[in-house]
Design a protein around this motif. Structure first.
Motif, PDB file in Angstrom:
ATOM      1  N   THR A  64       0.831  -1.207   0.000  1.00 35.83           N
ATOM      2  CA  THR A  64       0.000   0.000   0.000  1.00 35.83           C
ATOM      3  C   THR A  64       0.868   1.260   0.000  1.00 35.83           C
ATOM      4  O   THR A  64       1.980   1.264   0.527  1.00 35.83           O
ATOM      5  CB  THR A  64      -0.918   0.056   1.239  1.00 35.83           C
ATOM      6  OG1 THR A  64      -0.093   0.076   2.403  1.00 35.83           O
ATOM      7  CG2 THR A  64      -1.839  -1.138   1.299  1.00 35.83           C
ATOM      8  N   ARG A  65       0.311   2.323  -0.584  1.00 35.09           N
ATOM      9  CA  ARG A  65       1.055   3.577  -0.632  1.00 35.09           C
ATOM     10  C   ARG A  65       1.241   4.156   0.758  1.00 35.09           C
ATOM     11  O   ARG A  65       2.244   4.772   1.071  1.00 35.09           O
ATOM     12  CB  ARG A  65       0.308   4.583  -1.514  1.00 35.09           C
ATOM     13  CG  ARG A  65       0.991   4.722  -2.856  1.00 35.09           C
ATOM     14  CD  ARG A  65       0.451   5.855  -3.678  1.00 35.09           C
ATOM     15  NE  ARG A  65      -0.960   6.083  -3.552  1.00 35.09           N
ATOM     16  CZ  ARG A  65      -1.490   7.299  -3.507  1.00 35.09           C
ATOM     17  NH1 ARG A  65      -0.725   8.353  -3.547  1.00 35.09           N
ATOM     18  NH2 ARG A  65      -2.792   7.446  -3.425  1.00 35.09           N
ATOM     19  N   LEU A  66       0.231   3.905   1.604  1.00 37.39           N
ATOM     20  CA  LEU A  66       0.295   4.437   2.965  1.00 37.39           C
ATOM     21  C   LEU A  66       1.526   3.882   3.679  1.00 37.39           C
ATOM     22  O   LEU A  66       2.272   4.618   4.325  1.00 37.39           O
ATOM     23  CB  LEU A  66      -0.978   4.040   3.715  1.00 37.39           C
ATOM     24  CG  LEU A  66      -1.175   4.717   5.056  1.00 37.39           C
ATOM     25  CD1 LEU A  66      -1.308   6.201   4.868  1.00 37.39           C
ATOM     26  CD2 LEU A  66      -2.406   4.157   5.733  1.00 37.39           C
ATOM     27  N   ARG A  81       4.757   5.285   2.401  1.00 41.25           N
ATOM     28  CA  ARG A  81       5.046   6.662   2.777  1.00 41.25           C
ATOM     29  C   ARG A  81       5.333   6.840   4.267  1.00 41.25           C
ATOM     30  O   ARG A  81       5.610   7.942   4.724  1.00 41.25           O
ATOM     31  CB  ARG A  81       3.879   7.571   2.385  1.00 41.25           C
ATOM     32  CG  ARG A  81       3.864   7.988   0.926  1.00 41.25           C
ATOM     33  CD  ARG A  81       5.102   8.768   0.533  1.00 41.25           C
ATOM     34  NE  ARG A  81       5.338   9.952   1.342  1.00 41.25           N
ATOM     35  CZ  ARG A  81       4.824  11.141   1.072  1.00 41.25           C
ATOM     36  NH1 ARG A  81       4.053  11.309   0.029  1.00 41.25           N
ATOM     37  NH2 ARG A  81       5.088  12.167   1.848  1.00 41.25           N
ATOM     38  N   MET A  82       5.269   5.765   5.053  1.00 41.96           N
ATOM     39  CA  MET A  82       5.662   5.873   6.459  1.00 41.96           C
ATOM     40  C   MET A  82       7.118   6.336   6.499  1.00 41.96           C
ATOM     41  O   MET A  82       7.941   5.832   5.724  1.00 41.96           O
ATOM     42  CB  MET A  82       5.547   4.500   7.147  1.00 41.96           C
ATOM     43  CG  MET A  82       4.134   3.969   7.236  1.00 41.96           C
ATOM     44  SD  MET A  82       3.377   4.479   8.778  1.00 41.96           S
ATOM     45  CE  MET A  82       1.715   3.872   8.569  1.00 41.96           C
TER      46      MET A  82
END
Lengths: 286, 655
Positions: free
Chosen positions: A244-246, A249-250
């Motif tokens: 996931t992109r989420l 991006r962490m």
């Protein structure tokens, strides 16, 4: 009542060293996994272990010989089987305190404390290990093992300090429950004890709890601005989360400060701290 | 009507704003900008568009789907108590998924939804078979669903106990967590829910005809059955896919349609549409509560748990006012043998008891294989308390079941269906959550006892108002059972040692019962049984009908109260030691009747013997089946008796 207890305790104390000297390799049954670990480290193979197959998949080290039979579940070990095995000693945790009278008919029983919020779980397990060694007359072996462990961890600490020039990053150890929920290991958990011994600081402060971890939504990990995140394997649904992109991006993922810790048991005896320290040190090869 | 919709919509808007306020630090204008033109520049922005918004949409979609599905089911069956939760859809899906995770853990992520769907359809299929065409509109449907929930609950507990390590991955799912990490599930779910829009368009006409009665519809040249079947399947589909996406979230499908009607929805289309809206409101409200609790406790609280917290009391409140006990029809069970107590039985029963006792005591397993020997004094001292407890518990539950069935003139009344055992279990769970598991062996019986007494009090208060109508009594059981289930899921999510101890107790184990306790139980059960025998005349009269009883000078109310207390005492006694054991109390009296015991005294002692016998067999099976692991006697008994009971019901209806 008090006197009765004293007499009873005296009997038990007399019995145990006697037992240790009389029998070369005592027949011990371990009904919780911490004690399995401790027994094996003392060079004693237990005659039966509760949930032995699960021990082999989850705890793994130290290795339990395939010949050791399963004694039933840890909540409800099989009494019939225990009676058939005729052990010299049965080791339990407070979880089985209420069936102690029944177990005592089969063999002498010793209770070792398990995880609590109130006391240092690492020191507790260390004491348990030494006490067991004393009962079985193997104090020397125990002290050698502990010294070896301390030296091993100290060595790991030095190498980490060298690698990061005395400034190691903060560390958060987690275990994924699902792609959306995660356990964060907190104060008094064995991973945090291992971190302390390695000279590593936690990056995500959590309240103390009995089993040493809290469960939070995965998005909460975004709060971890500095340091590295280590997740304990196995994590079956890894792809679902990591794609996931989420997740990508962490902060710690973007900067590549995330790594896996090989499958290691987090609620074991004293040597699980050593295993965790090795696994954490290994995972921190950035 | 327009005003009602406008008000509800503005309430929804307020809830949405509240939800957004809680779950993101972004300001309102930033949120708007991010929603319209998503940017990746900060983690907050990304979290907002990939976690906060999908979760909101998920809550709305699932809420609407559950509300719609519930409303459709209720209109189809013309039964206000039907919902995905009450007719076994949810528990069927849960067991389907557990089975898959035990057999092939890797398939759960990729194909879990099909297992859930199969489980749900199978469970509902059996429930429909049991209820039959006449039963769908009434209590039989709900009772059959309740029985199915109990049976599947026992099966799920067995799977979790035997296979808990592998099943851990599904426990978060089981508790109904709405958390999202991208748009995957939203985009997976919404096309599958699109059928809902079609339903709102086309379902109202056949539903309106149905309200007139299927005869009237046929008279207008419309054969309703194919249409109804299609509608029913689409309702199942709606809830099964929602359950697959977010897990077990109960009550929404039950509460929403009832609330919608209470607020004035009348026509079929209005009910469907407004129920979806109310479903959204209730689920979003539950989710906000879950978020607040998660923030407050610092530990994840799944939405399923808060939905149940809101739903269970709401259900009781809703039904308290409208249950005029008009529906007294219940499931009828097999006709009793006409020839009185079979003579054969006088010889075979004692023989069977002796044989089973011998089997239980002398046949055992060891690491090297089967053992056939008289138990040594050590083994004997370890075993007799367990055997005695199992037998006494079985007899006690059988007697309690018989009392309840005769008193309520309801063949399906039993401690488990009425929620007395669920109440006890809930109390134990609360104690465990609040006070931890030290001294669990001491606290559990005390909590269980007070729990069952509280439920009894509730039953008596509610029952007196409705003259002990079976409907009200059973509803309390349903609400408590569902609450218990959710609580259990919630505990399992924590996946700690505490939840294992709880699971062990909930399984109905005789393992921890000491010699003294077992003797106490046996004496208590014997005393209470004898005491209830002294009421045999009253029992006979009440079970015929109230008028007869009164005309013979019986103080029906007082006697009934006394006997109810007796039954509850029996349940409390057994449950406090063993944990909940389902179906034994239900089945044993029926088996006694099947053997031809029709008079109270004969049925009572025969049921007691049979109950004990069933538990004895279950205990032996539990000890030897998967040696050296053991399956608690309660689970074995529940699954065995539950399966047999379902078989009896289906056979009764169709063969």
């Amino acid at each position: 009542m008090k006197r009765l207890r004293a007499v009873w305790l005296g009997c038990l104390l007399m019995l145990c060293p006697l037992l240790a000297t009389a029998v070369e390799s005592p027949r011990v049954v371990a009904l919780s996994w911490e004690m399995v670990e401790h027994l094996l480290k003392l060079g004693i193979t237990p005659v039966a272990v509760a949930e032995a197959p699960d021990y082999r998949t989850w705890v793994v080290h130290p290795e339990l010989p395939d010949s050791v039979p399963d004694a039933g579940s840890r909540n409800e070990p099989n009494m019939d089987l225990l009676a058939q095995l005729k052990p010299d000693l049965i080791l339990i945790t407070p979880l089985l305190e209420d069936i102690r009278p029944q177990l005592q008919r089969i063999a002498p029983v010793v209770v070792y404390g398990d995880f609590t919020q109130a006391q240092n779980n690492r020191l507790l397990q260390r004491r348990n290990f030494l006490d067991l060694a004393w009962r079985l007359g193997r104090v020397e072996v125990a002290q050698q093992q502990l010294a070896a462990m301390d030296a091993h961890i100290a060595g790991l600490r030095r190498s980490i300090a060298e690698r990061f020039a005395g400034q190691p990053p903060k560390v958060t150890v987690v275990r994924f429950a699902s792609p959306t929920a995660v356990f964060i290991m907190g104060p008094n958990s064995m991973p945090e004890h291992a971190m302390q011994l390695l000279g590593l600081q936690p990056a995500y402060p959590t309240p103390a709890s009995r089993w040493g971890s809290v469960q939070v939504p995965v998005t909460e990990l975004g709060q971890i601005k500095q340091g590295v995140v280590l997740y304990i394997e196995p994590f079956a649904q890894r792809e679902r989360l990591f794609s996931t992109r989420l997740w990508q991006r962490m902060p710690f993922v973007e900067e590549g400060r995330v790594a896996a810790i090989r499958s290691t048991w987090t609620h074991g005896g004293i040597f699980c701290v050593e295993n965790l320290a090795v696994a954490i040190a290994q995972a921190m090869q950035f | 009507m327009l005003r009602r919709y406008l008000l509800s919509l503005s309430l929804l808007a307020v809830l949405v704003l509240l939800y957004l306020q809680i779950s993101t630090p972004l300001s309102l204008s930033q949120q708007l900008a991010q929603a319209l033109a998503p940017s990746d520049d900060s983690l907050e922005n990304l979290t907002f568009s990939l976690a906060v918004l999908p979760r909101l949409l998920m809550a709305l979609l699932v809420g609407a789907a559950m509300g719609l599905s519930g409303s459709l089911l209720q209109q189809l069956t013309q039964n206000r108590l039907v919902s995905p939760m009450t007719i076994g859809v949810s528990s069927g899906a849960w067991v389907g998924l557990l089975c898959l995770s035990a057999v092939a853990p890797t398939l759960v992520t990729s194909h879990g939804e099909w297992a859930a769907l199969c489980g749900a359809v199978l469970a509902v299929g059996v429930v429909l078979l049991i209820a039959g065409r006449d039963g769908i509109a009434g209590l039989p449907m709900v009772l059959a669903g309740m029985a199915m929930n109990l049976l599947l609950g026992a099966v799920a507990a067995a799977i979790l106990l035997i296979d808990h390590q592998q099943s851990r991955g599904v426990s978060v799912w089981g508790a109904g967590d709405l958390g999202q990490i991208d748009w995957y599930f939203v985009s997976w779910l919404w096309p599958k829910l699109a059928v809902g829009a079609l339903l709102i368009m086309f379902a109202p006409r056949p539903l309106a005809l149905l309200q007139l009665g299927s005869r009237a519809a046929q008279a207008r040249g419309l054969n309703l059955w194919p249409v109804l079947l299609g509608l029913f399947l689409s309702a199942l589909w709606l809830s099964a896919v929602s359950i697959t996406a977010v897990g077990l979230i109960g009550f929404i499908g039950l509460i929403a349609p009832n609330l919608a009607r209470l607020l004035g929805a009348r026509t079929p289309r209005d009910e469907l549409l407004y129920s979806s809206l109310v479903g959204m409101l209730v689920l979003l409200g539950s989710d906000i509560l879950a978020l607040l609790l998660t923030n407050f406790l610092g530990d994840l609280v799944p939405t399923g748990a808060t939905a149940a917290l809101i739903g269970a009391p709401a259900l009781l409140w809703l039904l308290r006012r409208k249950l005029a006990a008009k529906d007294l029809r219940s499931l009828s069970l097999m006709g009793t043998s006409t020839r009185g107590l079979a003579v054969r039985l006088r010889w075979t029963l004692p023989l069977m008891v002796c044989l089973t006792l011998l089997l239980s005591l002398c046949v055992n397993r060891s690491l090297d294989g089967w053992l056939l020997e008289w138990p040594s004094s050590l083994v004997w001292s370890l075993r007799w308390p367990r055997v005695l407890t199992a037998v006494a518990a079985g007899s006690g539950l059988a007697v309690a079941g018989l009392l309840l069935q005769r008193l309520l003139r309801n063949p399906l009344a039993s401690p488990d269906i009425l929620g007395i055992t669920a109440g006890a279990a809930l109390a134990v769970m609360l104690i465990l959550l609040v006070a931890g598991n030290n001294l669990f062996w001491l606290k559990a019986p005390l909590a269980a006892f007070s729990g069952s007494m509280i439920v009894l009090g509730l039953l008596l208060v509610l029952g007196r108002r409705h003259d002990y109508a079976p409907g009200v009594m059973v509803l309390v059981g349903i609400a408590l059972g569902a609450l218990l289930n959710t609580g259990l899921q919630f505990c399992l999510v924590k996946a700690s040692g505490d939840s294992l101890a709880l699971l062990g107790w909930l399984a109905g184990s005789t393992y921890r019962v000491s010699a003294g306790q077992s003797v106490g139980l046996a004496v208590g059960v014997a005393l209470l049984s004898v005491l209830s025998l002294s009421f045999q005349r009253a029992l006979t009269l009440i079970s015929m009908d109230e008028g007869t009883a009164r005309s013979r000078g019986l103080e029906v109310r007082r006697v009934r109260l006394v006997l109810l207390v007796l039954a509850a005492l029996l349940c409390a006694l057994v449950t406090s030691l063993l944990g909940p054991v389902a179906f034994v109390g239900l089945l044993a009296p029926h088996m006694a009747a099947l053997f031809g015991a029709r008079r109270v005294v004969a049925q009572l002692w025969l049921a007691a013997v049979l109950g004990g016998l069933l538990m004895l067999i279950a205990d032996w099976l539990g000890r030897t089946m998967i040696f050296p692991l053991q399956v608690p006697v309660g689970i074995v008994a529940s699954v065995l008796c539950g399966l047999y009971f379902v078989y009896l019901l289906v056979r009764q209806r169709w063969l």
